[in-house]
Design an enzyme around this catalytic site. Structure first.
Site, PDB file in Angstrom:
ATOM      1  N   LYS A   1      34.009  45.505  33.474  1.00 23.46           N
ATOM      2  CA  LYS A   1      33.914  43.971  33.629  1.00 23.46           C
ATOM      3  C   LYS A   1      35.343  43.569  34.637  1.00 23.46           C
ATOM      4  O   LYS A   1      35.237  42.673  35.114  1.00 23.46           O
ATOM      5  CB  LYS A   1      33.764  43.244  32.439  1.00 23.46           C
ATOM      6  CG  LYS A   1      34.449  43.574  31.220  1.00 23.46           C
ATOM      7  CD  LYS A   1      35.723  42.494  31.298  1.00 23.46           C
ATOM      8  CE  LYS A   1      36.668  42.949  30.209  1.00 23.46           C
ATOM      9  NZ  LYS A   1      37.881  42.057  30.118  1.00 23.46           N
TER      10      LYS A   1
ATOM     11  N   THR B   1      35.613  36.756  31.442  1.00 21.22           N
ATOM     12  CA  THR B   1      36.513  37.501  32.272  1.00 21.22           C
ATOM     13  C   THR B   1      36.546  36.878  33.833  1.00 21.22           C
ATOM     14  O   THR B   1      37.595  36.873  34.585  1.00 21.22           O
ATOM     15  CB  THR B   1      36.297  38.900  32.201  1.00 21.22           C
ATOM     16  OG1 THR B   1      36.388  39.309  31.029  1.00 21.22           O
ATOM     17  CG2 THR B   1      37.738  39.320  33.037  1.00 21.22           C
TER      18      THR B   1
END
Length: 345
Positions: free
Chosen positions: A192, A249
């Site tokens: 990610k 994120t």
């Protein structure tokens, strides 16, 4: 309550030490810098990495590793991926008794292409810990430090160990789930960061919400493709360490990877960005490792490949975006792994 050594006094290590202290464990927060340990003990704060957060009295900082782990029942590794082998080598030299070993690092080692748990297993004798547990999920250190509601996942090949780690951390502000898929949990947490770099670049280019939504969604498809090829359960990527970690994120200025990507999107050079950040940006090394993995596994990862060319071959961001937008026609669902395509999510 248990005696826990947290190795790594950056923002995430400090936040996890705070959670453990709130749970009334005896917490030893280790840093290799004596002045940092002294400042934490004198002020109850780690001002450089977690501003304006006061640590519980149960947390004491150490700069001597042997003292920090001397009678610890649990060791939590929270150092950057590039430091895992070095710290594990020191652990091997100093640790004299069996412990519960948990890591909370998010990355993949370039060239060896090892996950963090695999690196630990290569460096620390198994007689000292048995199995490794991993803690991962959508969790900005700043918000955990402020005791905002957060949910994460712990995983291990040993189900009892995962439950032990769950019991160690869980409280009314920090909810912990278990997941048996350690491969998927580690890969989701690492990969990610690549997509977060891309999201920051997109924002730096002022491409807007449509572009970022597409990037996150197609990035998830890349993560699931690579993860499935490496034995992960595709459904793991629909959970906290997949979609959850991607959302937090890719959309928050708290994210180091997003901030680094944002500066790159504005035309800054990588070396200058990393120097200005002053903290490790795991997505850079992970992009290199994921690109190498995609080549090894023969998995198509166009976003990862584009970011690799930006970071390591100095291709301009706009060139990469144009290339992604002009790829040949394909079908959205057919690009997903068979297991994921056949599930109703």
């Amino acid at each position: 309550m248990g005696k826990v050594a947290v190795l790594g006094a950056g923002s995430w290590g400090t936040a996890l030490a705070l959670v453990l202290g709130d749970n009334h464990h005896d917490v030893r927060l280790w840093t290799h810098r004596a002045e940092q340990a002294r400042a934490i003990n004198e002020t109850r704060q780690n001002e450089k990495y977690l501003k304006e957060i006061t640590l519980p009295d149960e947390v004491k900082a150490y700069d001597n590793l042997n003292e920090a782990i001397a009678d610890a029942e649990t060791i939590v590794l929270v150092v950057p991926t590039k430091a895992i082998r070095e710290v594990c080598g020191q652990l091997k030299d100093h640790l004299k008794h069996k412990v519960t070993l948990i890591h909370a690092a998010k990355g993949i080692e370039p060239h060896t292409l090892k996950r963090v748990s695999e690196m630990i297993e290569e460096e620390v004798p198994r007689k000292l810990y048995g199995e490794v547990a991993v803690l991962s999920g959508p969790s900005h250190a700043e918000e955990v430090g402020a005791r905002h509601p957060t949910t994460v996942t712990v995983s291990s090949h040993d189900h009892d160990l995962a439950q032990k780690a769950q019991d160690l951390f869980i409280n009314d502000k920090f909810r912990v789930y278990t997941n048996p898929d350690i491969v998927g949990v580690e890969l989701g947490g690492a990969l990610k960061n690549i997509i977060a770099l891309g999201a920051g670049i997109s924002d730096g280019l002022e491409y807007g919400d449509n572009a970022k939504a597409a990037l996150i969604t197609r990035g998830l498809a890349e993560i699931a493709r690579l993860g499935a090829s490496m034995g992960a359960n595709p459904l793991t990527f629909a959970g906290l360490t997949g979609v959850g970690d991607l959302i937090v994120t890719c959309t928050s200025s708290h994210s180091r990877n997003w901030r680094a990507g944002y500066l790159l999107g504005q035309g800054r050079k990588l070396d200058d960005v990393l120097e200005e950040m002053g903290m490790v940006v795991e997505g850079v090394r992970t992009t290199q490792a994921a690109y190498q993995l995609s080549e090894q596994e023969n998995i198509e990862m166009p976003i990862t490949k584009g970011l690799y060319n930006l970071l390591f071959n100095q291709e301009p961001p706009k060139v990469i975006v144009d290339r992604l937008m002009n790829r040949g026609k394909t079908h959205e669902v057919e690009e997903l792994p068979d297991d994921l395509r056949n599930q109703t999510l």
